[in-house]
Motif scaffolding. Structure first.
Motif, PDB file in Angstrom:
ATOM      1  N   MET A 221       0.835  -1.195   0.000  1.00  0.00           N
ATOM      2  CA  MET A 221       0.000   0.000   0.000  1.00  0.00           C
ATOM      3  C   MET A 221       0.877   1.255   0.000  1.00  0.00           C
ATOM      4  O   MET A 221       1.829   1.339   0.771  1.00  0.00           O
ATOM      5  CB  MET A 221      -0.918  -0.013   1.227  1.00  0.00           C
ATOM      6  N   TYR A 222       0.523   2.218  -0.853  1.00  0.00           N
ATOM      7  CA  TYR A 222       1.316   3.434  -0.989  1.00  0.00           C
ATOM      8  C   TYR A 222       0.438   4.679  -0.991  1.00  0.00           C
ATOM      9  O   TYR A 222      -0.724   4.636  -1.392  1.00  0.00           O
ATOM     10  CB  TYR A 222       2.104   3.428  -2.309  1.00  0.00           C
ATOM     11  N   LEU A 223       1.024   5.799  -0.541  1.00  0.00           N
ATOM     12  CA  LEU A 223       0.503   7.129  -0.830  1.00  0.00           C
ATOM     13  C   LEU A 223       1.073   7.541  -2.183  1.00  0.00           C
ATOM     14  O   LEU A 223       2.297   7.474  -2.376  1.00  0.00           O
ATOM     15  CB  LEU A 223       0.965   8.132   0.229  1.00  0.00           C
ATOM     16  N   VAL A 224       0.219   7.936  -3.107  1.00  0.00           N
ATOM     17  CA  VAL A 224       0.667   8.333  -4.437  1.00  0.00           C
ATOM     18  C   VAL A 224       0.154   9.736  -4.720  1.00  0.00           C
ATOM     19  O   VAL A 224      -1.061   9.972  -4.742  1.00  0.00           O
ATOM     20  CB  VAL A 224       0.162   7.363  -5.523  1.00  0.00           C
ATOM     21  N   SER A 225       1.070  10.655  -4.939  1.00  0.00           N
ATOM     22  CA  SER A 225       0.725  12.032  -5.278  1.00  0.00           C
ATOM     23  C   SER A 225       0.958  12.210  -6.776  1.00  0.00           C
ATOM     24  O   SER A 225       2.054  11.966  -7.275  1.00  0.00           O
ATOM     25  CB  SER A 225       1.604  13.003  -4.478  1.00  0.00           C
ATOM     26  N   PHE A 226      -0.100  12.609  -7.506  1.00  0.00           N
ATOM     27  CA  PHE A 226       0.041  12.682  -8.964  1.00  0.00           C
ATOM     28  C   PHE A 226      -0.838  13.790  -9.551  1.00  0.00           C
ATOM     29  O   PHE A 226      -1.734  14.318  -8.881  1.00  0.00           O
ATOM     30  CB  PHE A 226      -0.319  11.330  -9.601  1.00  0.00           C
TER      31      PHE A 226
END
Length: 240
Positions: free
Chosen positions: A178-183
């Motif tokens: 599980m990741y935090l993804v900023s895009f």
């Protein structure tokens, strides 16, 4: 909820672990324990769909990382935090492959909503800091933020806190975690909490939600401005 082909979960394996942990020999015993019919349980396996809220409720004493994904051990081992921002139990999601110091660490809670994106927040952390959370034996983290949206429900709910450690290269991605993804997409900035899988499209990562009402998304690498692996979560209903 139907489990998609991109999901890290498998209904047949969940049923198998559920029977194992309760020492049930037959599907009928498990169905009776869950309060459903034997045919409903068979449909779960045949259609690869499952009633996650029911499973989590009936097996509340079992570590759901083990029950749902086969990771860790069956017995729930509670860890507690105690700070002015949050008190009560913490779910440690990340188990590091290398030894880490296990003393009590404080983790800074940040206001991600005040920053343009995760990269901006990490570049000027003091400006967005809300306070400190003290958690015994917590893995090393770069900080923590509040979760918004329901894409990871019921594992994460809007308002929950997740601790994270940022990564500097896409080669550091551990698929299935599980990741935090900023895009950026369509000129707008987004911050999502998702499972990261391999994509069949070149130059992309596949973002997968736990909530099956959200479709998987192939995200171009050039659209991503920052990523961080999720290491722990704090449930909203335990907040002070």
């Amino acid at each position: 909820m139907i489990i998609t082909s991109d999901s890290p979960f498998n209904a047949a394996e969940i049923v198998k672990r559920a029977k194992l942990v309760k020492d049930f020999k037959t599907d009928s015993e498990l169905a009776a324990f869950l309060g459903i019919s034997r045919s409903t349980l068979s449909n779960w396996t045949a259609r690869n769909s499952i009633d996650f809220p029911l499973i989590l409720k009936r097996f509340s004493d079992i570590d759901y990382n083990w029950l749902l994904a086969g990771k860790g051990t069956p017995m729930h081992q509670p860890v507690f935090c105690n700070s002015e921002l949050a008190k009560e139990e913490v779910e440690i999601i990340h188990n590091p492959k290398t030894p880490e110091c296990i003393d009590d660490r404080s983790v800074t809670l940040y206001d991600i909503s005040a920053a343009a994106n995760l990269k901006t927040m990490l570049a000027d952390r003091p400006q967005y800091a809300l306070g400190k959370i003290l958690i015994p034996n917590v893995p090393q983290c770069d900080g923590a933020v509040y979760v918004s949206g329901d894409s990871m429900y019921p594992i994460l709910k809007a308002g929950d806190i997740v601790g994270f450690k940022s990564i500097s290269s896409f080669s550091d991605v551990i698929y299935g975690e599980m990741y935090l993804v900023s895009f950026e997409r369509g000129g707008d900035e987004y911050l999502a909490v998702k499972y990261i899988n391999r994509s069949e499209q070149a130059g992309c990562l596949k973002l997968v939600s736990y909530n099956t009402h959200h479709d998987p998304m192939d995200l171009p690498l050039q659209a991503i401005n920052a990523m961080a692996i999720v290491k722990f979560s704090i449930r909203k209903n335990m907040m002070m």
